[in-house]
Write a protein that holds these residues in place. Sequence first.
Motif, PDB file in Angstrom:
ATOM      1  N   PRO A   1      75.166  -7.344   1.170  1.00 30.43           N
ATOM      2  CA  PRO A   1      74.598  -7.875  -0.077  1.00 30.43           C
ATOM      3  C   PRO A   1      73.680  -6.873  -0.770  1.00 30.43           C
ATOM      4  O   PRO A   1      73.624  -6.818  -1.994  1.00 30.43           O
ATOM      5  CB  PRO A   1      73.815  -9.106   0.391  1.00 30.43           C
ATOM      6  N   SER A   2      72.964  -6.055   0.020  1.00 33.67           N
ATOM      7  CA  SER A   2      72.044  -5.082  -0.569  1.00 33.67           C
ATOM      8  C   SER A   2      72.787  -4.061  -1.421  1.00 33.67           C
ATOM      9  O   SER A   2      72.314  -3.665  -2.496  1.00 33.67           O
ATOM     10  CB  SER A   2      71.252  -4.363   0.522  1.00 33.67           C
ATOM     11  N   ASP A   3      73.975  -3.642  -0.975  1.00 35.97           N
ATOM     12  CA  ASP A   3      74.746  -2.654  -1.739  1.00 35.97           C
ATOM     13  C   ASP A   3      75.225  -3.240  -3.064  1.00 35.97           C
ATOM     14  O   ASP A   3      75.154  -2.584  -4.102  1.00 35.97           O
ATOM     15  CB  ASP A   3      75.936  -2.163  -0.919  1.00 35.97           C
ATOM     16  N   LEU A   4      75.715  -4.475  -3.028  1.00 40.58           N
ATOM     17  CA  LEU A   4      76.202  -5.107  -4.259  1.00 40.58           C
ATOM     18  C   LEU A   4      75.047  -5.434  -5.199  1.00 40.58           C
ATOM     19  O   LEU A   4      75.185  -5.330  -6.422  1.00 40.58           O
ATOM     20  CB  LEU A   4      76.987  -6.372  -3.914  1.00 40.58           C
ATOM     21  N   LEU A   5      73.894  -5.803  -4.633  1.00 36.34           N
ATOM     22  CA  LEU A   5      72.727  -6.071  -5.474  1.00 36.34           C
ATOM     23  C   LEU A   5      72.247  -4.794  -6.156  1.00 36.34           C
ATOM     24  O   LEU A   5      71.896  -4.804  -7.345  1.00 36.34           O
ATOM     25  CB  LEU A   5      71.604  -6.681  -4.630  1.00 36.34           C
TER      26      LEU A   5
END
Length: 515
Positions: free
Chosen positions: A60-64
């Motif tokens: 999720p951190s990468d997509l955020l």
Amino acid sequence: MRFIQGQDRTQTHLFPISLDQSIARDNEVRLIDLFVDSLDLNDFGFKVDFDENGRPAYRPSDLLKLYIYGYLNRTRSSRGLEKECKRNIEVMWLLKCLSPDHNTISNFRRDNPKAIKKVFRKTVQLAKYFNLIGGKLLAGDSTKLRAQNSKKNNFNQKKIDRHLAYIENKLSEYEKALAESDGDKKKIIEEEISKQTDRKKEYQNIESQIKQTGQPQISTSDPDSRQMITRNNITEVAYNVQTTVDSDNNIPIDYKVTNANDSKAMGNMLQRAKSILRSNQFTALYDKGYHTGSEFAVADRLGIETIVAIPRVAAQAPNPQYNVENFKYNKEEDYYTCPQNQQLKSNGRWHQARTYQFKRYTTKACGNCEVKDQCSKAACGKAIQRSEHQDLIEINKQRVNQNQSYYKRRQAIVEHPYGTIKRQWGFNHIMTKKGMARASADVGLIMTAYNLRRLINTIGLKTLIKWALQQLSYFLELIVLLELKGTQIRTSILFPNKRIFNFYVCLKPLYLRLN
């Protein structure tokens, strides 16, 4: 003539430049990386859908990070972000050369409106840390963002009746033509009759939806969107986004996506502002669209001072001297005195309006009054309706009259984010479809990007990056010193954020070697 020459594309280099070296130390993409890595996204509730036995999911951190970068650089579409992953060196650095497809990118925004709201809250907390939010003067307003639903695909009962009447006329004409035709012409008319009959069934289905749901209108592409007046008499199928903005640096502290007008919005937004600031010691400024007695009652119950512009009274007397504001009210004995010194009294009965109760005040003296034609157009004479919230409305009127210069600041405070978001960035519409929750995710990313941009412009990018690195390095040094002294460390206390713990584990050996 001599020109500056570029490098040979086929030339190899003895000492190639790494991806990290190609990104400047003061590049804002590094701040995005630090900001997201400082968040404990596990507690935010981000959804990650993947098959345990299949291909691993993206963090999720990468997509955020990808979305925040995209919104800060005016790229919101999932296909546009997918393209940036393959050609933008900053995005390659940020995502470590990951390249998710547009469906994965789009689904992340679609599935996480509540988690994205929490990310926005973190930007507000960061602004509080740097003392950019005063919490003493707030301004509230709304803006319409066009939905992914055309006017053609928005229906109310009146519009459906018009379409059905048109179809009935067409069918009647075709039936007459059918009786007089033969051969190929007859076949064409039968096809047209079938076509109009199918259209009739579609409109009847929409009509039944309106009756079943009790909604005044139905949108077929984006069901939660509504046709609203955007400015003057221009209408659009849109969402109405409520915002609360702090006056010190024009930073939004809250937003809410709705499909209703402003009349019932102020009370809820004030309650949310009180919860965010953990205080009710502030003044809130609103325009005349929020002038509703029941909302003043909510503000009074919360103990919040409001200054709301006063709208024009719809029912004006033929002579302005006899407008209702020129009638004096006696609160102790509950009657009005008109400019002709006659008393208008109530029978004490409360009448029910749509959203409030009121008393009605009249006098029999109107029948023989010399100025009746100047006072009222009604045959029975003057009648005054006094709302149950009239006392609070009068208090607001006094505040407005005593704080004219104060209220004039409202527009400069609350319109600042709208000017940046809609005019400079071009975000005047909602990217998502099929519901208010998805629209809220889009608006949440817009507001997150705006707050980060405001922080960068106010404090400075270098200061923010330096602060973030100092915080991490100070924390790391403290833990290492405690370990060198043999102090037992409870990781559950010192590392409530798993990402900081991982950061510490990775950098601890390097720190020990350097010290």
